[in-house]
Scaffold this active site. Structure first.
Site, short mmCIF file in Angstrom:
data_model
loop_
_atom_site.label_atom_id
_atom_site.label_comp_id
_atom_site.label_asym_id
_atom_site.label_seq_id
_atom_site.Cartn_x
_atom_site.Cartn_y
_atom_site.Cartn_z
N PHE B 314 12.74 7.60 75.43
CA PHE B 314 12.34 7.62 74.01
C PHE B 314 11.07 8.49 73.97
O PHE B 314 9.96 7.99 74.11
CB PHE B 314 12.02 6.21 73.53
CG PHE B 314 13.19 5.28 73.50
CD1 PHE B 314 13.77 4.79 74.67
CD2 PHE B 314 13.72 4.86 72.29
CE1 PHE B 314 14.85 3.92 74.63
CE2 PHE B 314 14.80 3.99 72.24
CZ PHE B 314 15.37 3.52 73.42
N ASP B 315 11.27 9.79 73.84
CA ASP B 315 10.13 10.69 74.07
C ASP B 315 8.98 10.47 73.11
O ASP B 315 7.83 10.72 73.45
CB ASP B 315 10.59 12.15 74.05
CG ASP B 315 11.38 12.50 75.31
OD1 ASP B 315 10.88 12.22 76.41
OD2 ASP B 315 12.50 13.02 75.19
N GLU B 318 7.82 6.36 73.82
CA GLU B 318 7.41 6.04 75.19
C GLU B 318 6.35 6.98 75.75
O GLU B 318 5.67 6.64 76.71
CB GLU B 318 8.63 6.03 76.12
CG GLU B 318 9.59 4.87 75.84
CD GLU B 318 10.72 4.77 76.84
OE1 GLU B 318 11.09 3.63 77.21
OE2 GLU B 318 11.25 5.82 77.26
N TYR B 319 6.23 8.18 75.16
CA TYR B 319 5.25 9.16 75.66
C TYR B 319 4.37 9.72 74.54
O TYR B 319 3.19 10.01 74.75
CB TYR B 319 5.95 10.33 76.36
CG TYR B 319 6.86 9.89 77.48
CD1 TYR B 319 6.37 9.67 78.76
CD2 TYR B 319 8.22 9.68 77.24
CE1 TYR B 319 7.21 9.25 79.79
CE2 TYR B 319 9.06 9.27 78.26
CZ TYR B 319 8.56 9.05 79.52
OH TYR B 319 9.38 8.63 80.53
N GLY B 320 4.99 9.89 73.36
CA GLY B 320 4.21 10.41 72.24
C GLY B 320 4.42 11.90 72.04
O GLY B 320 3.98 12.72 72.86
N ALA B 396 8.12 17.36 77.11
CA ALA B 396 8.41 16.05 77.70
C ALA B 396 8.88 16.28 79.13
O ALA B 396 10.07 16.50 79.35
CB ALA B 396 9.46 15.31 76.88
N TYR B 399 11.42 19.08 79.65
CA TYR B 399 12.03 19.59 78.42
C TYR B 399 11.00 20.01 77.39
O TYR B 399 9.93 19.43 77.31
CB TYR B 399 12.90 18.49 77.80
CG TYR B 399 14.31 18.94 77.55
CD1 TYR B 399 15.25 18.95 78.57
CD2 TYR B 399 14.71 19.37 76.29
CE1 TYR B 399 16.55 19.37 78.34
CE2 TYR B 399 16.00 19.78 76.05
CZ TYR B 399 16.92 19.78 77.08
OH TYR B 399 18.20 20.20 76.85
N TYR B 401 10.54 20.59 73.19
CA TYR B 401 11.05 20.43 71.83
C TYR B 401 10.17 21.21 70.87
O TYR B 401 8.96 20.96 70.80
CB TYR B 401 11.06 18.95 71.43
CG TYR B 401 11.95 18.10 72.29
CD1 TYR B 401 13.32 18.02 72.04
CD2 TYR B 401 11.45 17.38 73.38
CE1 TYR B 401 14.16 17.25 72.84
CE2 TYR B 401 12.28 16.60 74.18
CZ TYR B 401 13.62 16.54 73.90
OH TYR B 401 14.45 15.78 74.70
N HIS B 450 23.99 14.64 78.79
CA HIS B 450 23.01 13.85 78.04
C HIS B 450 23.11 14.14 76.56
O HIS B 450 23.74 15.12 76.14
CB HIS B 450 21.59 14.14 78.55
CG HIS B 450 21.19 15.58 78.49
ND1 HIS B 450 21.60 16.49 79.44
CD2 HIS B 450 20.45 16.27 77.60
CE1 HIS B 450 21.10 17.68 79.15
NE2 HIS B 450 20.40 17.59 78.02
N ILE B 610 12.38 2.65 48.90
CA ILE B 610 13.21 2.56 50.11
C ILE B 610 12.82 3.65 51.12
O ILE B 610 12.12 4.61 50.79
CB ILE B 610 14.71 2.70 49.77
CG1 ILE B 610 14.94 3.92 48.84
CG2 ILE B 610 15.24 1.44 49.09
CD1 ILE B 610 15.62 5.07 49.50
#
Lengths: 683, 683
Positions: B314-315, B318-320, B396, B399, B401, B450, B610
């Site tokens: 969970f990039d 879990e890492y930011g 990450a 990788y 992004y 993946h 919402i």
């Protein structure tokens, strides 16, 4: 046997003038020569088309692989003519031998409607007594008939009139002032025009009449915008310049760019045709595609009320994406250093004509090509990409289609289409219900639901013509969570299904498996992955044909029944809705369904020369922001190399910036390389 | 009650310094102040995060609508700290009142892994006797341990160790030379690191061992490319310049551009956060979105063999995405005139830190905005578009992004993500079968299947916060071909399904209906179409979560079970996988599923405030052309205004060229207007 005859014919190279490339469109000289030969033998006819009769593939492949010694394919013209009385002739002229090798009367077909055919209707409509009468009924006095306009469309198919008589339907509009957009004033009736007698033979009049709209104009031309307060003044210029010129070379119609080599053809139906596309892989010139084109399209409208079912234009097959192409002489459509190509056609009278700057070829920056930073020491590389764009824009009455063939450095071919122009509109009475078949985008203006379904024709040549198509689905592995084989339930893989027959290959998009299709050469495996070299079709805008099975559109647009069809290659199978599309009933369905039936749905398409036909597009439910002119809506698909290269093929593109761990540890952080725009590296 | 307490608190405007905008990220001064307060009251702790505690929406909306008189929301810090012994504290500090308003020990959670946490693992791994032993077994002598590297990942969840102990798993690699890419030399074992004791507490060793690969390096840095023959030299420069500067104004962190107004926030988890997005519609400033962000993502790998199931990062949670953001100080990532923004964070020791140029803001030419040519007389208009791009790039581990928030002049908001960087790799013996769970992209290098699944959080504010979500499906009309209601079978329409509860709103993509989702304000109808004003989510890259129902990933990544979830707005519901993601078991599933359960799956989400959560992304089956570094793969989605404007909102963008029928008939074909790059019109 035409084919056999032509197989024999080879091009006698003219010692004085350089011969055109066999894929080149006909020159004006060649068009004139073909016309002269036909006039001489067959007297006065009206010309519908004189275009390149493309070289037979077997002969062409032989010549491409050995241009020095293999026989050069003959130059030939593919001719469509209409003789007095409306008799349609299909002919082939061998231009090298100055010989007509085919001249056949083709009964009960209608060739496409040319711009000249369209242009004449409006004048006749304005003078027609019954049209004037109908105009009067909805509030347009006879003295205002010069304010009445029409967009003539092929009639599509109307069972009341069949195929024998050449017809157009006139979608009627009104302009209060010559500079007003007529689409705000649609008229409620629809005259039908006989192209031979030049007469209005019928008028479809709705049971509920809709008087001329009283709404004020809704315009987009500058004069109107100025009146409304003028243009915004807060846009600062962006200059895009290439002081050293472009990075591609053009040799006649062959382009060399970033390892790609592409021949750019053009014809009156498909517009741009790309041939003999190869990629230079570290010195090894590898064939990728023999031919790429947008081969057909259909635009079905969703309003079931008569006569709107006739609105399902095959803009390529019924009008011609080439014939309707914009001249880009006025520029403004592309930025940067542009290379243009003209397009040559024949007119009805048999004279060759030119559309100046029909094709635009230019480069664009493509943003980040690749980047990586090592989190340990911030050693990194960042490299910018480029793209080469070969484009044309055609206007189909109200609508504009901007077609961009985009080549990327990494071996990807992208087809992007931008839809703009003006919605087709019909009249709506105040308070009248659209019944959900359309949207009132402005008072009295009903824009009907519609689809744009394009057919991409891909003739793959993935390391040679012996190719096979696989369907690739992303699926879960066997075994439930907790089972030994899939304890944590995370297993998934690419399920590949080989298409062995055209019947198996009739396939639809499946988003739940993010389906893709691979055109593979199973005779050549990637040295590392051991998988066949291939190109993958990645296409996500793939709506189904919404007109139902058995509907008029379903019958006429057989190619649109599935996202993908695959056929065994045949020289004469180019137009998936048939050679002559107007006024076809769809019984039987021409083009793809007929070919597949004829070749046998169970014939082998495995490891042979095949063609993949891909239908894609979008479904458009109009809204007021699409009016009075539509902001461009883009649509795209990719053809991507997979297991084709041994390695990322763009590693040798100069980085914008790079620094290695040892450079960092030694205090040097300049990679010493050039930015790929030629300027020096930032540090 | 924290909430209640803060509702009372309002900002005391400091007479001397201008107060930050309530949406502004914390300044270094604010971070330091919060740290000082906590140190003072709670002594030595390690800081995991000190970030903006976002203003409560009710108070913020009141202030936005009336900044002069409404109470200004307090500045507050949201703090995560780890005390000696690993006790996790969640705190809130009111910075205006210099008061800690919350300080709670949160048992049995693990806050995200910071870069500092990651950095320390490699050094410890290299010195660990058991790791040295394992290296020896696969052929790495002790003297070469400095050539051993690891990418530390959060362990995800491993049932053997649970949540109590703070862990990382070390994905092991080797570099023959410091400048070689270690991903070509993956090691087959996986040490587990205890972040409190700084020890390797376990090593997962496969039953089949895989000795160190003997393959030669496969590198991408310039020195290696130079050795292989150097860089291509055939790319000519493209210069993109804005001599008069950019077309946008930046006021602190608020951007004005082409009728858009956007506040640009940033935090350590989500990276860019866009707030209070409005569009000036002919002088009427209309709210569009209250908040937009990429709120979470998960990258499940498809290899079921232990321990690869732990690879589902969970990039963001879990890492930011903020913590991992690249500094663009080195430039080269964008062209043209760039406006940068920095990002301020806290480090473990409590000192404020800065990432320079974390956010890039720039304009780009967007090609044709609209065009139409009248086939009668070639009267025409062609207008070019612009886009504003707000971007950041985060790394990450292997990788990259690249996240681009793109604003278009026509009211469209586009989110584009480019994936690049390096594939996660694992070792493969010569001749070993990947079993289809991965691809051998280079000898000995197995790149596992993946997915990249992103969660877009949309807090719509479509002409106000009272919004409703509709599912829109393109479907066939009733009646078979031949029936009276649908004689020609062409009827189709947009079927709209209102979501009245979160349960109904759990929905998946349906390509067979080209499904879209509308965020509508049913209290306001378009004057022409009579349909509610709305923004439509158009997203086509929407693979389902492939890990099975009940799988570890399914349980932990509840947000990814559907393409769309809709919840009633709640101030504290930002992170769809929960506030603290590492080492969650998914039992119960945090974030979205828990919130929906708590609020009641049947609560009303109709015509109220919402939030729409959209999961999109792609499934990646690697191939050799993705290696050793991956050409950027783009992915995009659109938020488009529908029935929101009365009319195309870009008609006042100056055309590149235009000429009206009357100009043509009078021989004048110059529209007299400027090209929108400031130069004069071509004629």
């Amino acid at each position: 046997m035409v084919l056999d005859r032509l197989q024999q014919l080879t091009h006698q190279v003219n010692a004085t003038a350089p011969a055109p490339h066999p894929f080149d469109p006909l020159t004006t000289g060649e068009i004139d020569a073909a016309v002269a030969l036909i006039r001489k033998e067959h007297g006065p006819v009206n010309f519908n088309a004189v275009t390149l009769y493309e070289p037979r593939k077997a002969q062409m492949m032989a010549w491409l692989s050995n241009p020095e010694t293999a026989p050069r394919p003959a130059r030939a013209a593919d001719v469509v003519a209409i003789a007095p009385g409306g008799k349609v002739y299909d002919g082939i002229v061998n231009l090298d031998e100055k010989k007509i090798v085919q001249w056949e009367h083709t009964p009960n077909v209608q060739p496409l409607i040319t711009m000249e055919d369209l242009q004449e209707v409006e004048f006749i409509v304005r003078k027609d007594a019954k049209v004037i009468e109908q105009c009067g009924i909805i509030g347009i006095p006879p003295e205002d008939m010069h304010k009445v306009y029409c967009d003539p469309w092929t009639i599509g198919y109307d069972e009341r009139f069949g195929t024998g008589v050449r017809l157009q339907q006139a979608l009627m509009y009104y302009r209060p002032h010559v500079d007003d957009s007529q689409y705000t004033y649609p008229l409620d009736f629809c005259p039908i025009f006989n192209a031979e007698t030049k007469q209005i033979i019928h008028i479809d009049v709705p049971s509920v009449r809709r008087p001329l709209s009283k709404a004020s104009p809704n315009n987009y031309l500058p004069e109107a915008i100025e009146k409304e307060g003028g243009f915004r003044k807060d846009i600062k210029p962006i200059h895009i310049t290439q002081p050293e010129g472009v990075s591609f070379q053009v040799n006649n119609r062959t382009i060399d760019w970033q390892n790609w080599n592409i021949h750019v053809g053009f014809n009156y139906k498909e517009g741009i045709v790309l041939n003999n596309i190869t990629f230079n892989d570290k010195g090894n010139v590898r064939p990728v595609f023999y031919r790429l084109s947008l081969a057909e399209m259909v635009v079905p409208y969703g309003n079931p009320e008569h006569p709107h079912q006739r609105k399902h234009a095959f803009d390529l097959g019924e009008y011609g994406g080439g014939y309707m192409t914009n001249s880009l002489s006025l520029g403004c459509d592309c930025k940067g250093a542009i290379h243009y190509m003209d397009a040559a056609f024949v007119n009805r009278a048999g004279a060759s004509t030119i559309i100046k700057n029909a094709i635009c070829i230019h480069e664009e920056d493509a943003g980040i090509l690749f980047k990586h930073t090592d989190f340990r020491d911030e050693s990194m590389v960042v490299t910018r990409g480029r793209k080469l764009i070969i484009s044309h824009i055609f206007t189909a009455a109200n609508y504009e289609y901007c077609v961009y063939w985009i080549f990327h450095q990494d071996g990807t071919v992208q087809l992007e289409i931008k839809l703009t122009g003006i919605l087709n509109t019909y009249s709506l009475n105040p308070g009248e219900d659209t019944h959900g078949w359309g949207t009132e985008v402005y008072p009295g203006v009903n824009a009907h639901n519609h689809q744009h379904l394009f057919c991409l024709r891909v003739d793959p040549n993935i390391d040679g013509p012996q190719n096979t198509v696989f369907q690739v689905d992303a699926v879960q592995g066997p075994g439930e969570p907790g089972s030994e084989e899939n304890k944590y339930g995370n297993a998934f893989y690419a399920k590949k299904t080989k298409y062995t027959t055209p019947l198996e290959a009739m396939s639809d998009y499946n988003a739940s498996t993010t389906r893709t299709w691979e055109m593979a050469n199973t005779n050549k495996l990637n040295p590392y992955s051991k998988k066949p070299v291939c190109y993958k079709l990645v296409s996500r805008e793939v709506p189904p044909l919404l007109p139902k099975k058995g509907s008029l559109v379903y019958k006429r647009a057989g190619f649109a029944r599935h996202a993908v069809h695959v056929t065994k290659y045949s020289d004469d199978e180019i137009h998936p809705a048939g050679r002559h599309v107007p006024q076809t009933s769809g019984e039987p369905s021409n083009g793809l369904p007929a070919w597949i039936e004829a070749a046998g749905p169970d014939c082998s398409i495995e490891n042979t020369d095949i063609v993949l036909w891909h239908t894609f597009g979008l479904t458009h439910f109009p809204s007021p922001e699409d009016y009075p002119i539509m902001p461009a809506e883009p649509m795209t698909l990719l053809l991507r190399p997979r297991n084709f290269f041994d390695r990322n093929p763009v590693l040798d593109v100069p980085p914008s910036y790079a620094r290695s761990p040892s450079q960092i540890s030694s205090g040097k952080s300049d990679c010493g390389c050039q930015k790929n725009d030629g300027s020096s590296v930032l540090v």
